[in-house]
Write a protein that holds these residues in place. Structure first.
Motif: not given
Length: 302
Positions: A172-190
């Motif tokens: 659950i901790g990993l889920a929250w930690e990656t969730l915080f930066v996932a929009p930035i990572a996805l936006g960067y790939l796009i």
């Protein structure tokens, strides 16, 4: 006990072998690899949470601004740690990553003294001073500050400090930690895709498949470690944790051909001696039967 040892060795062996994994994507930039790791990690963890029906537990695990701030801090620190690690591996600095993770337990304890008012005995202070001498020696001899090793050690030590506030189950901790930066990572790939500068599509099919497994490579060692931590005393986990940087060091020298000079030997010897002194001192200070709590002591590598 036997299951715990197997889980611990599996976790630290996987973390130690990560340089071989990231080397497969050496043609990609570190930022792009990091973005893929974050995106695939959040997808894999989401699948795990869905299968185990833990969405309610995840959403209910966060309350208050202090918890949100701590999670955001964890997210930024672990992302920085991953980025530095990936960059170092793909720029032939694997030995510095090994040095960084040898130093990490000592930095973690030092931060505990500074921020949590934890106490250290004379032997532990001697270990910290000896480790500092090793870092100073390699800096003076090469005239170059070992910023990769120190950055890895410090980011992970501060990450552990932030986890003291969070106290959350590993997945659950990993889920929250990656969730915080996932929009930035996805936006960067796009953005890379839109600009025609992304390099992932140039990979072979088997490389793309392995890149998609970055989430598995990130989450499964955490799970194994959590299982080991439930079954083993702190002293045993403390010894097994050095399997990871040892494998990394051997990989750097014998597989990647990085030089291991007399300067490296003296510097690493200071670090190794400091770890022996510190570990023995810690074993005497704490009961051998005290289990290591996963939510407090869990280690996540690059």
């Amino acid at each position: 006990m036997k299951q715990g040892i197997l889980y611990a060795f599996a976790a630290y062996f996987a973390w130690g072998m990560l340089p071989l994994y990231w080397k497969l994507f050496q043609s990609m930039g570190a930022w792009e690899i990091l973005a893929h790791r974050i995106v695939w990690s959040i997808l894999f963890v989401a699948i795990i949470i869905q299968v185990t029906k833990r969405w309610r537990a995840m959403w209910g695990s966060v309350s208050g601004g202090k918890m949100v701030a701590a999670l955001a801090t964890c997210s930024l620190l672990i992302s920085a740690n991953w980025l530095i690690y990936i960059w170092a591996v793909n720029n032939n600095q694997v030995m510095q990553t090994s040095l960084g993770y040898y130093m990490n337990p000592l930095f973690t304890v030092l931060l505990g003294v500074i921020f949590l008012r934890e106490k250290m005995n004379l032997a532990q202070w001697a270990a910290l001073i000896l480790a500092a001498c090793g870092v100073l020696f390699i800096t003076v001899q090469y005239g170059e500050f070992p910023w990769i090793a120190l950055s890895l050690a410090l980011t992970f030590a501060f990450y552990g400090l932030a986890k003291k506030v969070v106290k959350m189950e590993a997945m659950i901790g990993l889920a929250w930690e990656t969730l915080f930066v996932a929009p930035i990572a996805l936006g960067y790939l796009i953005l890379l895709q839109a600009n025609g500068t992304e390099t992932a599509t140039a990979l072979a099919w088997w490389q793309m498949l392995l890149l998609a497994l970055a989430g598995v490579a990130t989450a499964m060692p955490l799970y194994w470690f959590a299982q080991a931590a439930k079954r083993l005393p702190l002293s045993i986990v403390g010894f097994i944790q050095y399997v990871s940087p040892t494998i990394t060091l051997l990989t750097a020298v014998f597989l990647f051909g990085e030089p291991f000079t007399t300067t490296h030997l003296i510097s690493f010897s200071c670090i190794w001696s400091a770890l022996v002194i510190f570990t023995v001192s810690s074993m005497r200070k704490k009961p051998a039967t005290a289990p290591l709590k996963p939510e407090v002591a869990i280690k996540k590598q690059a």
